[in-house]
Design a protein around this motif. Structure first.
Motif, mmCIF file in Angstrom:
data_model
loop_
_atom_site.group_PDB
_atom_site.id
_atom_site.type_symbol
_atom_site.label_atom_id
_atom_site.label_comp_id
_atom_site.label_asym_id
_atom_site.label_seq_id
_atom_site.Cartn_x
_atom_site.Cartn_y
_atom_site.Cartn_z
ATOM 1 N N LEU A 158 117.883 61.646 94.320
ATOM 2 C CA LEU A 158 118.927 60.788 94.881
ATOM 3 C C LEU A 158 119.451 59.787 93.852
ATOM 4 N N GLN A 159 118.571 59.265 93.036
ATOM 5 C CA GLN A 159 119.001 58.345 91.979
ATOM 6 C C GLN A 159 120.009 59.027 91.056
ATOM 7 N N GLU A 160 119.757 60.285 90.769
ATOM 8 C CA GLU A 160 120.667 61.054 89.921
ATOM 9 C C GLU A 160 122.025 61.218 90.605
ATOM 10 N N LYS A 161 122.021 61.555 91.885
ATOM 11 C CA LYS A 161 123.282 61.727 92.628
ATOM 12 C C LYS A 161 124.056 60.410 92.706
ATOM 13 N N MET A 162 123.344 59.309 92.870
ATOM 14 C CA MET A 162 124.000 58.004 92.965
ATOM 15 C C MET A 162 124.654 57.628 91.641
ATOM 16 N N ARG A 163 123.998 57.950 90.530
ATOM 17 C CA ARG A 163 124.596 57.686 89.219
ATOM 18 C C ARG A 163 125.865 58.519 89.028
ATOM 19 N N GLU A 164 125.899 59.684 89.648
ATOM 20 C CA GLU A 164 127.064 60.562 89.555
ATOM 21 C C GLU A 164 128.123 60.228 90.606
ATOM 22 N N LEU A 165 127.896 59.140 91.375
ATOM 23 C CA LEU A 165 128.787 58.733 92.460
ATOM 24 C C LEU A 165 128.938 59.849 93.485
ATOM 25 N N ASP A 166 127.819 60.522 93.744
ATOM 26 C CA ASP A 166 127.818 61.654 94.667
ATOM 27 C C ASP A 166 126.803 61.407 95.786
ATOM 28 N N SER A 167 126.672 62.362 96.691
ATOM 29 C CA SER A 167 125.761 62.208 97.824
ATOM 30 C C SER A 167 124.981 63.497 98.033
ATOM 31 N N SER A 168 124.043 63.469 98.960
ATOM 32 C CA SER A 168 123.172 64.622 99.189
ATOM 33 C C SER A 168 123.024 64.916 100.674
ATOM 34 N N GLY A 169 122.773 66.180 100.968
ATOM 35 C CA GLY A 169 122.429 66.588 102.326
ATOM 36 C C GLY A 169 120.931 66.735 102.452
ATOM 37 N N GLY A 170 120.479 67.281 103.579
ATOM 38 C CA GLY A 170 119.046 67.455 103.783
ATOM 39 C C GLY A 170 118.735 68.052 105.139
ATOM 40 N N ILE A 171 117.451 68.155 105.430
ATOM 41 C CA ILE A 171 116.993 68.779 106.672
ATOM 42 C C ILE A 171 116.017 67.854 107.396
ATOM 43 N N VAL A 172 116.211 67.706 108.701
ATOM 44 C CA VAL A 172 115.266 67.000 109.560
ATOM 45 C C VAL A 172 114.539 68.031 110.413
#
Length: 369
Positions: A194-208
């Motif tokens: 997530l830190q990597e995605k935040m540096r790229e100004l991006d976001s992530s999905g996931g599973i609950v």
């Protein structure tokens, strides 16, 4: 606007907008005599509220619930329970620049075309903040289920490509990390991702993933109101959910009957299954084993990268979304999944009380009054 009510006997109706005065819910059908106070509801809302970590929006809301009706001297009265959470940190000005522009991945375009009107302040009713009201209602349902020995436990199974390892599963670990992952090692790996995605100004999905234990056999109806179908509707009604599966789910399509069927056997006088590929539901009804399902969440659509879109006049334009947004929806959605499942299960449990004549007679026999 239709569609703000969910349930048949245990029923909730949510109201409010993300940047309005507040959000709330009216719960109808809760049995009288349940011990209930605002703290019972607050502990669930605290798991959903914003500003908890660097992986959630910086919007600061206490999400303090107020019970307005339906409770007297610490007990439910059987009348509608009305609850409200008032907004305190809404920044509507953050959205003024995009009031005539459709944000990619949001409901702006479809909402505008359907109603000819759009509350551009964070999405209005289409905002994830609406789920605050659902969590409040689900907290009441969970309290009733607790009285029946039924537990619902949800957690983050995956963040992007990082998944928990079942051999490291720790129920206690879930609430010890910001991502609500029951695997300390996977949580650390997911945070790095997530830190990597935040540096790229991006976001992530996931599973609950969600597990329901203590369910009796036969809950759910065999045709339209299957337990599986109602759970599917409940979970897919959460705005960011794009996929839903029970038991083996989509993997069952690549299986064969001899592998996918769960053999029955007699275990000390009780009928049980040797495996649980079905995820605890057969023919739309609970089979007495653990119920397990998963929900796939898309990445947060509000990202700070330039994106291509159009305005209300259909003109091509570019948009950069400012404001306060979660880089991932999943951690705060865990409790939403949990409480929506609670509402669904309780509603079908109450319906099941009248499923047989013998059950009705047993309830109303004079020697039980």
């Amino acid at each position: 606007m239709a569609g703000s009510t969910f349930g048949t006997l245990f029923r909730m109706t949510t109201w409010g907008e993300t940047h309005g005065k507040g959000v709330g819910v009216v719960v109808d059908g809760c049995p009288a005599g349940l011990s209930l106070c605002e703290e019972d509801v607050q502990k669930y809302l605290n798991r959903r509220k914003p500003g908890q970590s660097k992986y959630t929006t910086k919007r600061k809301e206490d999400d303090q619930v107020e019970i307005l009706s339906g409770v007297f001297e610490g007990k439910t009265t059987g009348t509608p329970i009305s609850m409200a959470v008032f907004n305190k940190d809404q920044h509507s000005k953050d959205y003024s620049e995009i009031k005539d522009v459709y944000r990619p991945g949001h409901a702006d375009y479809t909402f505008d075309k359907k109603y000819g009107f759009r509350d551009y302040r964070g999405g209005g009713r289409s905002s994830g903040r609406e789920t605050t009201a659902r969590v409040a209602a689900g907290a009441v349902a969970a309290k009733v289920l607790e009285e029946l020995g039924i537990e619902i436990f949800a957690y983050t199974k995956a963040v992007g490509p990082v998944q928990i390892d079942s051999s490291r599963f720790s129920k206690e670990e879930r609430d010890k990390n910001a991502l609500y992952m029951p695997d300390v090692q996977a949580a650390a790996q997911a945070e790095a991702y997530l830190q990597e995605k935040m540096r790229e100004l991006d976001s992530s999905g996931g599973i609950v993933e969600c597990v329901i234990t203590g369910m009796p056999v036969g809950i759910g109806e065999p045709v339209f109101d299957k337990l599986s179908a109602n759970l599917g509707k409940a979970i897919l009604s959460i705005g960011a959910v794009k996929g839903f599966e029970i038991g083996d789910g989509f993997a069952a399509a690549q299986s064969v009957g001899s592998e996918n069927n769960d053999d029955f056997y007699n275990h000390n006088g009780k009928i049980e299954k040797k495996t649980n590929h079905a995820g605890g539901i057969l023919g739309g009804m609970s089979d007495g084993s653990v119920i397990i399902f998963r929900a796939a969440f898309k990445p947060t659509p509000s990202i700070a990268q330039p994106q291509q879109t159009v305005n209300r006049e259909g003109e091509d334009t570019e948009i950069v979304i400012h404001g306060r947004h979660d880089p991932i929806i999943v951690p705060r959605a865990v409790v939403v999944v949990e409480t929506m499942a609670a509402v669904t299960v309780l509603d079908l449990l109450l319906q099941n009380m009248g499923s047989s004549l013998e059950g009705v007679k047993n309830f109303y026999r004079s020697d039980k009054k």
